[in-house]
Write a protein that holds these residues in place. Sequence first.
Motif, mmCIF file in Angstrom:
data_model
loop_
_atom_site.group_PDB
_atom_site.id
_atom_site.type_symbol
_atom_site.label_atom_id
_atom_site.label_comp_id
_atom_site.label_asym_id
_atom_site.label_seq_id
_atom_site.Cartn_x
_atom_site.Cartn_y
_atom_site.Cartn_z
ATOM 1 N N SER A 74 70.745 -36.362 -71.596
ATOM 2 C CA SER A 74 71.132 -35.373 -70.584
ATOM 3 C C SER A 74 72.638 -35.327 -70.326
ATOM 4 C CB SER A 74 70.391 -35.627 -69.279
ATOM 5 O OG SER A 74 70.930 -36.736 -68.626
ATOM 6 N N HIS A 75 73.385 -36.391 -70.750
ATOM 7 C CA HIS A 75 74.835 -36.318 -70.530
ATOM 8 C C HIS A 75 75.509 -35.365 -71.525
ATOM 9 C CE1 HIS A 75 74.368 -39.766 -73.353
ATOM 10 N NE2 HIS A 75 75.320 -39.107 -73.973
ATOM 11 N N ASN A 76 74.743 -34.897 -72.526
ATOM 12 C CA ASN A 76 75.303 -33.949 -73.492
ATOM 13 C C ASN A 76 75.288 -32.550 -72.887
ATOM 14 O OD1 ASN A 76 76.140 -32.548 -75.714
ATOM 15 N ND2 ASN A 76 74.832 -33.671 -77.148
ATOM 16 N N MET A 77 76.125 -32.400 -71.853
ATOM 17 C CA MET A 77 76.139 -31.181 -71.043
ATOM 18 C C MET A 77 76.393 -29.927 -71.864
ATOM 19 S SD MET A 77 75.772 -31.461 -67.735
ATOM 20 C CE MET A 77 76.906 -30.554 -66.715
ATOM 21 N N ALA A 78 77.345 -30.033 -72.812
ATOM 22 C CA ALA A 78 77.749 -28.842 -73.549
ATOM 23 C C ALA A 78 76.544 -28.252 -74.280
ATOM 24 C CB ALA A 78 78.849 -29.202 -74.544
ATOM 25 N N MET A 79 75.700 -29.134 -74.803
ATOM 26 C CA MET A 79 74.544 -28.668 -75.549
ATOM 27 C C MET A 79 73.421 -28.196 -74.614
ATOM 28 S SD MET A 79 72.768 -30.688 -78.642
ATOM 29 C CE MET A 79 73.937 -30.398 -79.923
ATOM 30 N N LEU A 80 73.269 -28.902 -73.505
ATOM 31 C CA LEU A 80 72.116 -28.617 -72.649
ATOM 32 C C LEU A 80 72.341 -27.517 -71.617
ATOM 33 C CD1 LEU A 80 70.706 -32.199 -72.031
ATOM 34 C CD2 LEU A 80 69.525 -30.284 -73.121
ATOM 35 N N LEU A 81 73.591 -27.352 -71.200
ATOM 36 C CA LEU A 81 73.882 -26.443 -70.089
ATOM 37 C C LEU A 81 73.232 -25.064 -70.221
ATOM 38 C CD1 LEU A 81 75.345 -26.891 -67.456
ATOM 39 C CD2 LEU A 81 77.384 -25.851 -68.465
ATOM 40 N N PRO A 82 73.288 -24.439 -71.393
ATOM 41 C CA PRO A 82 72.672 -23.106 -71.481
ATOM 42 C C PRO A 82 71.147 -23.128 -71.326
ATOM 43 C CG PRO A 82 74.083 -23.563 -73.397
ATOM 44 C CD PRO A 82 73.907 -24.845 -72.668
ATOM 45 N N HIS A 83 70.552 -24.306 -71.455
ATOM 46 C CA HIS A 83 69.086 -24.372 -71.476
ATOM 47 C C HIS A 83 68.489 -24.878 -70.157
ATOM 48 C CE1 HIS A 83 69.278 -23.717 -75.813
ATOM 49 N NE2 HIS A 83 70.342 -24.500 -75.758
ATOM 50 N N ILE A 84 69.358 -25.239 -69.210
ATOM 51 C CA ILE A 84 68.878 -25.792 -67.940
ATOM 52 C C ILE A 84 69.306 -24.896 -66.782
ATOM 53 C CG2 ILE A 84 69.040 -27.748 -66.358
ATOM 54 C CD1 ILE A 84 69.591 -29.543 -68.633
ATOM 55 N N MET A 148 69.383 -16.562 -59.724
ATOM 56 C CA MET A 148 70.418 -16.857 -60.732
ATOM 57 C C MET A 148 69.888 -17.850 -61.779
ATOM 58 S SD MET A 148 73.150 -15.143 -60.004
ATOM 59 C CE MET A 148 74.456 -15.940 -60.907
ATOM 60 N N ALA A 149 69.193 -18.871 -61.279
ATOM 61 C CA ALA A 149 68.678 -19.897 -62.206
ATOM 62 C C ALA A 149 67.586 -19.324 -63.106
ATOM 63 C CB ALA A 149 68.143 -21.091 -61.412
ATOM 64 N N LEU A 150 66.722 -18.453 -62.548
ATOM 65 C CA LEU A 150 65.645 -17.856 -63.353
ATOM 66 C C LEU A 150 66.203 -16.876 -64.381
ATOM 67 C CD1 LEU A 150 62.966 -17.138 -60.587
ATOM 68 C CD2 LEU A 150 62.780 -18.815 -62.424
ATOM 69 N N ALA A 151 67.214 -16.079 -63.955
ATOM 70 C CA ALA A 151 67.763 -15.056 -64.851
ATOM 71 C C ALA A 151 68.541 -15.670 -66.014
ATOM 72 C CB ALA A 151 68.654 -14.098 -64.061
ATOM 73 N N LYS A 152 68.915 -16.911 -65.865
ATOM 74 C CA LYS A 152 69.580 -17.611 -66.957
ATOM 75 C C LYS A 152 68.613 -17.835 -68.125
ATOM 76 C CE LYS A 152 72.239 -21.814 -67.518
ATOM 77 N NZ LYS A 152 72.618 -23.106 -66.997
ATOM 78 N N ASP A 153 67.338 -17.634 -67.840
ATOM 79 C CA ASP A 153 66.272 -17.827 -68.831
ATOM 80 C C ASP A 153 66.310 -19.241 -69.431
ATOM 81 O OD1 ASP A 153 64.078 -17.231 -70.325
ATOM 82 O OD2 ASP A 153 65.178 -16.218 -71.928
ATOM 83 N N PRO A 154 66.237 -20.248 -68.543
ATOM 84 C CA PRO A 154 66.342 -21.630 -69.050
ATOM 85 C C PRO A 154 65.026 -22.106 -69.650
ATOM 86 C CG PRO A 154 65.939 -21.676 -66.708
ATOM 87 C CD PRO A 154 65.960 -20.220 -67.104
ATOM 88 N N GLU A 155 65.079 -23.251 -70.301
ATOM 89 C CA GLU A 155 63.852 -23.891 -70.780
ATOM 90 C C GLU A 155 63.360 -24.915 -69.756
ATOM 91 O OE1 GLU A 155 63.749 -25.040 -75.064
ATOM 92 O OE2 GLU A 155 65.736 -24.136 -75.033
ATOM 93 N N LEU A 156 64.312 -25.472 -68.998
ATOM 94 C CA LEU A 156 63.960 -26.414 -67.931
ATOM 95 C C LEU A 156 64.653 -25.961 -66.652
ATOM 96 C CD1 LEU A 156 62.748 -29.171 -66.954
ATOM 97 C CD2 LEU A 156 64.932 -30.209 -67.584
ATOM 98 N N LEU A 157 63.847 -25.838 -65.604
ATOM 99 C CA LEU A 157 64.391 -25.416 -64.308
ATOM 100 C C LEU A 157 64.247 -26.572 -63.324
ATOM 101 C CD1 LEU A 157 65.455 -23.070 -62.544
ATOM 102 C CD2 LEU A 157 63.087 -22.367 -62.203
ATOM 103 N N LEU A 158 65.366 -26.992 -62.735
ATOM 104 C CA LEU A 158 65.364 -28.100 -61.779
ATOM 105 C C LEU A 158 65.680 -27.524 -60.396
ATOM 106 C CD1 LEU A 158 67.622 -30.408 -63.996
ATOM 107 C CD2 LEU A 158 65.136 -30.647 -63.704
ATOM 108 N N LEU A 159 64.764 -27.722 -59.463
ATOM 109 C CA LEU A 159 64.934 -27.130 -58.134
ATOM 110 C C LEU A 159 64.881 -28.235 -57.082
ATOM 111 C CD1 LEU A 159 62.379 -24.160 -58.548
ATOM 112 C CD2 LEU A 159 64.857 -24.022 -58.785
#
Length: 310
Positions: A74-84, A148-159
């Motif tokens: 999870s510290h690999n922010m650059a890779m994960l950011l678009p997906h969360i 905003m978080a939903l429209a990002k179309d993520p694979e994982l949503l943290l609320l």
Amino acid sequence: MDRGKVVSNALHAQQLGKRYGAHWALRNCNIQLPRGCIAGLVGNNGAGKTTLLHLAAGLLRPSTGSIEVLGTPSHNMAMLLPHIGFVAQECSLYRQFTVSETLIAGRKLNPTWDESLARSLVDRFKLPLKQTIGKLSGGQQALVAIIMALAKDPELLLLDEPFSNIDPLAKHEIGKVIMELAFERSLTILISSHVLADLEALCDYLIILAASQVRLADSIEHIMEQHKLLIGPSESFEAIATAYPVIQASHTGRQSTVLLRTDEAVSHPAWEQQDLALETVVLAYLATRESSWEAHASSILPSFQKEVFS
Ligand SMILES: Nc1ncnc2c1ncn2[C@@H]1O[C@H](COP(=O)(O)OP(=O)(O)OP(=O)(O)O)[C@@H](O)[C@H]1O
């Protein structure tokens, strides 16, 4: 990161811990969150819920152990950011932006931005496009943050406690939207809340945290199958407590009430099984003290062998 890559767990924490000085905010945390589930995160104040969500979002580094999100540390922010998608407890939108400007920023910053979803939700919740975020009510700000978080179309949503300011009707509506999107898009969601009814309405998986440790992480269906609430004579309590792991017991006069955790059917002529509510299970785990939990944990191992009580 390849969105098509098959990773069975959306989140995998192994011996995960976070320490502030001498204080453990989270420790020995082992979780495998199946992809596509809607998981509730419940726990006492200070139990470590926000810490776990921040670790998953890559905003904190673990002190011990590891946490993988969508198969990537999870510290690999650059890779994960678009997906969360992450909605923090305190609304983290730009207060001076209007709702419309906030959507424009979302579109510019997110390659997978779903403009029609964002517009339709803003319309559905009657959010004023020309109003600045700072002048919206707390509940309206929370709705914008969720949209905003939903429209990002993520694979994982943290609320993180997303509904605390939202009125009951809007909460019901946004809950429906979340469930529909989770189903349609195989979205995995982790939601922390103190309102168990909200989690029960939305979730199929539950993580219970107490005193910085995971007490239980499982599908709600299995939790309800595995726990049994029994009432019987106090004189045979020891027999049942020896045969099955007891999560909680209370005694009044000659009668005992016990919450057991076992996959096996429990039948005994003197003990009557009661209807069980999820709340009963959650409260029992939240009430277990740290010291007694260590003893419990060892007895709840899958290899636990019951002896038939008589
Ligand atoms: N930046 C920090 N520095 C020191 N201690 C911290 C920090 N952040 C959190 N903690 C401590 O870590 C523990 C877990 O905090 P956390 O915010 O994760 O709990 P929580 O379960 O989200 O609580 P709540 O339900 O009250 O929001 C608490 O004891 C808290 O005081």
